[in-house]
Every structure is written in C-alpha cells, then in structure tokens.
Design an enzyme around this catalytic site. Structure first.
Site, mmCIF file in Angstrom:
data_model
loop_
_atom_site.group_PDB
_atom_site.id
_atom_site.type_symbol
_atom_site.label_atom_id
_atom_site.label_comp_id
_atom_site.label_asym_id
_atom_site.label_seq_id
_atom_site.Cartn_x
_atom_site.Cartn_y
_atom_site.Cartn_z
ATOM 1 N N ASP A 74 -10.667 2.150 -3.465
ATOM 2 C CA ASP A 74 -11.273 1.517 -2.501
ATOM 3 C C ASP A 74 -12.751 1.589 -2.527
ATOM 4 O OD1 ASP A 74 -8.918 1.430 -1.062
ATOM 5 O OD2 ASP A 74 -8.929 3.082 -0.201
ATOM 6 N N ASP B 144 0.901 -1.462 0.051
ATOM 7 C CA ASP B 144 0.061 -0.084 -0.021
ATOM 8 C C ASP B 144 0.926 1.421 -0.180
ATOM 9 O OD1 ASP B 144 -2.502 1.548 0.207
ATOM 10 O OD2 ASP B 144 -3.104 0.675 1.828
HETATM 11 C C1 DGJ Z 1 -5.836 1.918 1.812
HETATM 12 C C2 DGJ Z 1 -6.101 0.625 1.091
HETATM 13 O O1 DGJ Z 1 -6.612 1.181 -0.224
HETATM 14 C C3 DGJ Z 1 -7.455 -0.133 1.925
HETATM 15 O O2 DGJ Z 1 -7.494 -1.349 0.967
HETATM 16 C C4 DGJ Z 1 -6.823 -0.785 3.289
HETATM 17 O O3 DGJ Z 1 -5.627 -1.539 2.901
HETATM 18 C C5 DGJ Z 1 -6.175 0.532 3.718
HETATM 19 N N1 DGJ Z 1 -5.454 1.414 3.132
HETATM 20 C C6 DGJ Z 1 -5.597 0.149 5.158
HETATM 21 O O4 DGJ Z 1 -4.911 1.100 5.867
#
Ligand code: DGJ
Length: 792
Positions: free
Chosen positions: A547, A477
């Site tokens: 997301d 991430d």
């Molecule tokens: C952002 C990601 O896109 C989410 O899927 C998740 O992993 C969060 N970060 C966790 O902090």
C-alpha cells in the site's frame, strides 16, 4: 535428469547447473550427500561422505552394532524424533499409544516421467518434469512417508514435498509436517530474510547463523508481511554477481515456518513448511496428508542468478500459462483518488481522463457494494450500491468499455462486517469462539473458509458478479489477520486443522473461480503485501506489492521483492505527491520510472492534474507501452542496492540481449557528487549498443528562485506567472545518446552524463535531485542504424 545407482543406493538429481545427491545410508535412513554446483554423474560418490571410524563422543549410537553412526550428526532428508537426532525434526507424530518415537526407513523408490498432481494444492507444474518418489516407512507404527523431488532443469530448481500416509489400524496425530529438510556443512552461512509490516514489506535483513535455532514464521493465517516465506542462505563472499547461495521458497499462503539450526559440529539444518505452532492433525487409517511444495535453488553466481532461477520458475511453472507473456494493461485505480467517496459521475469523469492519458484498464476499488461508505460495513454483500452507482456495474463497465478501456473490480471475499446482510443471515459463518467476544481488524471478521457452504456461497456470489458485467480484471483483497481460531464445524480434536483448512478452502475457491473465468486477470492483495507468496501466484498472476506508493519507500520494497519474485508479478502504481503513506514529495518521473520496473498503474486524482503532469504522464504511458514486453518480462538484474549505496540500479534485458532498460534511482542529491561508471555484465560483449536516455522532464519548481539560471528569461519564483508557467512548461532534462561496444559496457561500464555538482547547469549536466532517477533504453545497433534517429 535423475539417475538412480541401484547398487550404491544413490539418487543423483541434476539440473542445468546443480546437483542434489541422496543416499540410502547403511542404517536405511535417507541421507543427503550433496547439494550445490553440478557434479558429474560418473564419479566416486564415496568421496562425498563424511565417515567416522570411531564413535563421536557422548552421542547415542543408532545401532549397538555400529557405534560410529549417530543420527545426530548425519545429513538427513527426513529426520524425526526419538532415535538420537536431537536437532529439530522435520516431522513429528503422536502415535496411538502416546509415544512420539518414529524411525523412517527406506523402502522403495520410483522415477516418474511426469510430476504427480495433488488436488487442491498450488504447485510448480510443467511437461515432463522428472520426479523422484521415495517411500519411507516406520515399521512400528506403519506410518508411511513419501518424499517427492522434482527437477525443473532449465530453471535450476528442485521442488520437494511430503505425503504422510497412515497405513496402521489406529489414528495418529501429526504434530509437525514440514516440506523439507536440508543438512549442510556450514560455510559461514548467513540467513537473509525479507521482513517488514504494512507499508514496509520485504525489507532485506541478513543475520549470522550462530549456534542454536533461528526461526522466522507467521502465525497470522496468511504468509504475512512480517516475514516472507522465502529465505536465502549465503556465504560471506556472496554478492549480487558472484558467490554461493541457496534459496528456499514455499508454495503456501498460510502460517509457515522457516528454521535454520546450527549444531555444535558446525552443521546447518534448513527447514521450511507449514507452521508447526498450533498445528495438529489427526490422520485416520488409510488417510493421507499432503504438505505444500517447497522450491529449492542454488547459485554459485551470486544473488542475481538465484533470483533469476526463481523468476524463471515463477514465469514458466507457477503462473497460469495463459498470462505467461500476456501484456498486463496499464491501469488506473480509484482508491487513492477517491477512497469511498465516489459516484458514477465522478468515476466516469476519472475514466475519461484516464483514457486520454493512455490508460488501458479502469479499476473500481473498495466501496461499490452494499451500504459501504467507510470500512465499517457491507463486506460480504457483493451487490451494487444503488445510491452510488444507480445504473449498476453492468452499465458502468459498458461506458468504460465504450471509452476504449477494459473494466476491473475490487472484492474482499474472505471477510464480512457485523453490519452486513451476510453476517445477519449467517453469523455462524465467521471464525470465532462461541464464548468469546470476537477481536476485530479493520472492523471486520474473517469467514470460516473451512466450511464448504461458505466456499459455495462465495463461488455463487462472485460468479453472479463476474457474469453481471464485462469484468476483465479482479483485485482480490484480504485486510486482516486471523484470530479467534475456532470452528464450530470441527470437533475439539480437529481444531488444530483450522488454519490449514482455511488455506485449502481458499485455494478451492480460487481454483473454481479461475477455471470458470479464465479470461479475468486476478491481482492478489492483502493490505498490499501481507500475502505475497507462490501459493497466491499460482492462482493470480500478479500481486499488489504494497500500500506504500511513495517512490523512495518503494526503492527498498521492490528491491527486496525482486529477490524472490519477478517484476512481472509486482503491481506498481504512480500516486500523488506528497505520498499518502509517508507525506514525502518525490518527482513524478521517478514515480513512473520505478513503477515501470513492475506492472504500471496510476492511482491518484487525475482530475486535479496540471497540464504539465498530464503531458508528462501521457509520454510515460506511451513509452512504457512501446516497451511493455521488455519492462514486464525481461530478465531482471539488480546492480546497485539502495540498502548499501546512494543509488539503486536496475536493469531488464531481453532474452537475446538485443534490448535492455537501465534504471538509475538516486536517494539523495550529494554535494560534489561521485562519478558513475556502471558495469553492465549481462550485455553481449560482441554486440554494439546504442544507449539513449528516456526523455524526462523537470517541473520548474525544482529550481525555485534559481530558475533564472536555468532559463534564458528572468522570472520571479513567487510571481503568479511563474506558477502558471511551472504547471505547463516541460523543462527537458539532459540529453544522452551514446553508441558503445558491448565489451566496453561489460568491462569498463556505461558512463552517464556528469552529475550536477553545484558549479553550473546546462543540457549536458545530469541534475537528479533528491529521489531523482533516469531510464536509459539500450538497443543493439548495426552499422546502418548507428546514425538513424532512435524511436523511443
Ligand atoms: C487495501 C488495499 O491494499 C488497498 O489498495 C485498497 O484496495 C484498500 N484495501 C481498500 O479497502
């Protein structure tokens, strides 16, 4: 194939269906004669050229002996500033004497049988990729520029990159170095870009190219969700199935620019590369600078073909070959189920339930390390949080393996929090200016990836993690953009290098880790799709798309994403309803159907599922697994666009056209609905197909009080009994099973069952509802198979 016509000083690059023709102009500048549909090698190249017999009014002639030639209207391969081309330069330099004039002239060429490899940079690769290398030199400064053109013939792709070499005795400053320049005659082109922001990534925007300069870019240190580093030029007659279009996609994950300029002569200049804003690079004698590679493609069969060219390149020449056709496991991710609030018991309980549904990979997301219970602390401390997971990652992975699933883990290596061991020990490792207070994004700071000690530390810390347990997947991430751009390890005159050095450092780290752990399936993520580009795909074969897991929002996000990227890289999860991001309710079957046109995962609290939901999900996963190769690696076609119609139609087709999946996704239920005949031009006219609707189920809730009309028993929708029933009863949608000849499907179309029109309901009526959808499995059948029962 590349042919050099030495006498005429012409280079003709051919792919399966396209030609790219370059000529050394009499002035020795490198010109472009043509890029488009394939032309014969054997032709009169003179007919491609626009020649002036008299001078063009008020232009600066390059050479006083020839007033008809001005750089300002020439089609150039590597334009710079200072000798009469007043359009945007592709490269710009500040020489040691303070001057900014350069004039690159043809020197030499060679045709390489194999594509040269430039270390520490992602690139398109392959066996025997013929490459044209052309050497240009600015005689006054002794700067040399080598241009590389590689032909990926089967994918109809040409890639380009530039290498600048300082062959002078003095340093030179590169102020701009883009990867490509293409001058075209304007055919009424529009620019399509894929823009957005967090939870609304890669929305399609098309704008007319008016006189002047149109620029999209990122200054965020990542390629960004604001604008994807992929754009399309197309003329007004272009649609998904026909018409002329050009695609440009940059293999780079940092700040970039894409520029289209229209001059007064209705000529178009297209450029792409590292963002020249805030970029400067001192090149010492004998040093060179390698630009990222850019991908060019042309289609005269509309956007679908253009996308398929890019998909083909990504699948065969960008993605790690070990994952080329490897089935991606159906995963469960705990993020939307638990966020930071979990412990071992909770995770194992979820894992058990996931396994019962058919999930293959359990992914532990954010919150497992350091003291992390929210987003204010611990990034950088890549060791287990003993309070939450007393048995450690090793034992957790072991238990999950014992359940019959593989185990994956989340990390965000490029970041740290002030409240972390990492920051306490190395406050100097973050990107910051010593006299300015840092700006924060999600309470975190960005590590200075230009520092070798940071890369070494991350390599060690992650190696320790990846070897500590049986980790088979890693979600990587990156949750903030870069500010406070300053590095105490760079001299004042080198600060303009930092953005690019960050990306190079990241690539170096990814290179080391992916080589050391070739079996780990890496998934790139940056708050969803904030770094969705070919650079990341080179190291990590899939990306968390967004997301936003709301199915209706995803119609638009996925449709836009498919323009430049195949479904085999598009992470797509079924989440809860109403969705966390827009609080919209969508049917469970639609959440699955859309995720099936990508890499399927589930991301919701499965311990709260009703018996209805469990049964439905089990069937979904079984169906997806039975057709995993087709869903993940079939050739993707976009048929109807949610941007233009009330329905989106998607199709994946097996290479031999014996199998396909058709998805129909409705936006809103409409009164007195339209009738459908869906043309399927990608099927084989000579084959006969059987089309069977996937078994899908309604929740009785959909009918409310009207349920008495749908079921043969009388029910009160407010009664407890109804509540119990709706959570258990699988109400089957209409049946649809047809045998249709290929030529009928291609020319007349597929006719699904009549839609619900408010006039009654039975098992022959296709009741979609708001955000309703269907998947149809299409398979070639021979005479004997026509009456056999179809196994779905
Ligand atoms: C952002 C990601 O896109 C989410 O899927 C998740 O992993 C969060 N970060 C966790 O902090």
């Amino acid at each position: 194939m590349i042919k050099a016509f030495i006498q005429e000083r012409i280079f003709h690059l051919q792919t399966k269906n396209t030609s790219y023709i370059i000529k050394v102009l009499p002035s020795k500048h490198l010109g472009n004669l043509y890029y488009g549909k394939k032309l014969d090698f054997d032709m009169d190249y003179n007919n491609l050229e626009l020649k002036h017999k008299l001078e063009v009014g008020s232009q600066v002639a390059y050479d006083k002996e020839d007033k008809t030639f001005t750089l300002n209207t020439a089609f150039l391969e590597m334009p710079t500033f200072g000798k009469g081309d007043f359009r945007e330069p592709m490269c710009h330099f500040r020489l040691n004497d303070g001057s900014r004039i350069t004039d690159f002239l043809y020197q030499n060429f060679q045709i390489l049988e194999d594509k040269p490899k430039f270390p520490k940079m992602p690139e398109a690769f392959g066996d025997h990729i013929e490459t044209l290398e052309i050497e240009l030199v600015d005689p006054v400064s002794s700067l040399q520029v080598n241009l590389y053109y590689s032909c990926f013939e089967d994918s109809d792709i040409i890639t380009r990159r530039v290498v600048v070499m300082n062959k002078a005795e003095a340093p030179v400053i590169i102020e701009k170095v883009l990867s490509m320049n293409l001058d075209l005659n304007n055919d009424d082109y529009s620019l399509t870009s894929f823009d957005g922001a967090w939870i609304k990534e890669r929305q399609i925007n098309q704008q007319i190219i008016n006189p002047g300069i149109l620029k999209i870019d990122s200054k965020k240190g990542v390629s960004s969700a604001d604008h994807n580093p992929f754009v399309v030029l197309s003329n007004p007659y272009c649609n998904e199935h026909q018409g002329k279009c050009y695609g440009f996609s940059l293999i780079y994950s940092g700040s970039f620019e894409a520029v289209v300029e229209r001059n007064p002569y209705n000529q178009i200049r297209m450029q792409m590369g590292i963002n020249s804003f805030d970029f400067y690079w001192e090149l010492l004698p004998d040093q060179s600078f390698v630009s990222p590679e850019v991908v060019l493609t042309f289609s005269d069969q509309g956007y679908n073909r253009l996308s398929q060219n890019l998909h083909d390149l990504i699948k065969n020449h960008i993605i790690n070959p070990d994952f080329k056709t490897k089935n991606r496991p159906v995963l469960f991710n705990n993020w939307e189920a638990t966020m930071f609030d979990f412990n071992q018991r909770k995770l194992l309980n979820l894992a058990k339930k996931a396994r019962q549904l058919g999930v293959e990979l359990f992914v532990l997301d954010d919150g497992w390390f350091g003291q992390r219970n929210d987003d204010t602390s611990s990034l950088g401390d890549w060791f287990v949080n003993q309070k939450k997971l007393p048995l450690g990652i090793h034992k957790l992975a072991e238990r999950i393996n014992r359940l019959g699933m593989s185990f994956g883990i989340w990390v965000e290596p490029e970041m740290t929090n002030v409240d972390s061991e990492l920051y306490k020990n190395h406050p100097d490792w973050v990107i910051h200016h010593p006299q300015r207070a840092c700006s924060f994004g999600r309470n975190q700071l960005v590590l200075d990836m230009s520092k070798p000690e940071v890369i070494d530390y991350l390599e060690q810390a992650l190696t320790k993690l990846f070897t500590s347990a049986n980790i088979e997947y890693c979600k990587w991430d990156m949750n903030r953009n870069i500010t406070d751009l300053y590095s105490d390890s760079l001299s004042p005159k080198d600060q303009g290098k930092l953005s690019h050095l960050y990306v190079i450092g990241l690539y170096d780290l990814l290179d080391r880790l992916t080589k050391r752990f070739p079996k780990i399936l890496f998934e790139s993520c940056a708050s969803g799709g904030n770094r969705f580009d070919l650079g990341m795909l080179y190291y990590m074969p899939q990306i968390w798309t967004s997301d936003n897991t709301d199915a209706f929002s995803r119609y638009f996000i996925q449709y836009g994403t498919y323009f430049g990227y195949p479904q085999s890289v598009v992470g797509a999860h079924v989440s809860d309803t109403p969705s966390m991001q827009v609080l919209r309710k969508t049917p469970l079957e639609t959440r699955f159907n859309l995720s099936a046109f990508g890499l399927l995962g589930y991301e919701l609290d499965i311990s709260l599922l009703t018996p209805f939901e469990k049964k439905v999900i089990k069937k979904q996963i079984a169906f997806y697994k039975a057709h995993q190769q087709l869903f993940q690696f079939g050739e993707l076609h976009r048929l109807a666009s949610p941007y233009k119609q009330n329905e989106m139609h998607l199709m994946v087709v097996a290479p031999d056209k014996t199998e396909a999946m058709l998805g129909i996704f409705q936006s809103f239920e409409q009164p007195n609905a339209e009738f459908n005949k869906i043309l399927l031009p990608m099927l084989d006219e000579k084959k006969t197909y059987r089309i069977v609707k996937r078994d899908q189920y309604f929740n009785l809730e959909m009918f409310g009080h009207l349920v008495k009309h749908a079921l043969p028993i009388k029910l009160n929708a407010k009664a407890m009994f109804f509540h119990l029933l709706k959570n258990r009863y699988l109400f089957k949608t209409e049946t649809d099973d047809q045998i249709v000849e290929g030529d009928v499907l291609v020319n007349n179309g597929f006719i699904p069952k009549q839609k619900f029109m408010g006039t009654g309901y039975n098992d022959q009526i296709r009741l979609m509802g708001d955000f309703g959808s269907r998947i149809y499995y299409i398979r070639e059948v021979n005479e004997n198979e026509k009456n056999e029962e179809f196994k779905l």
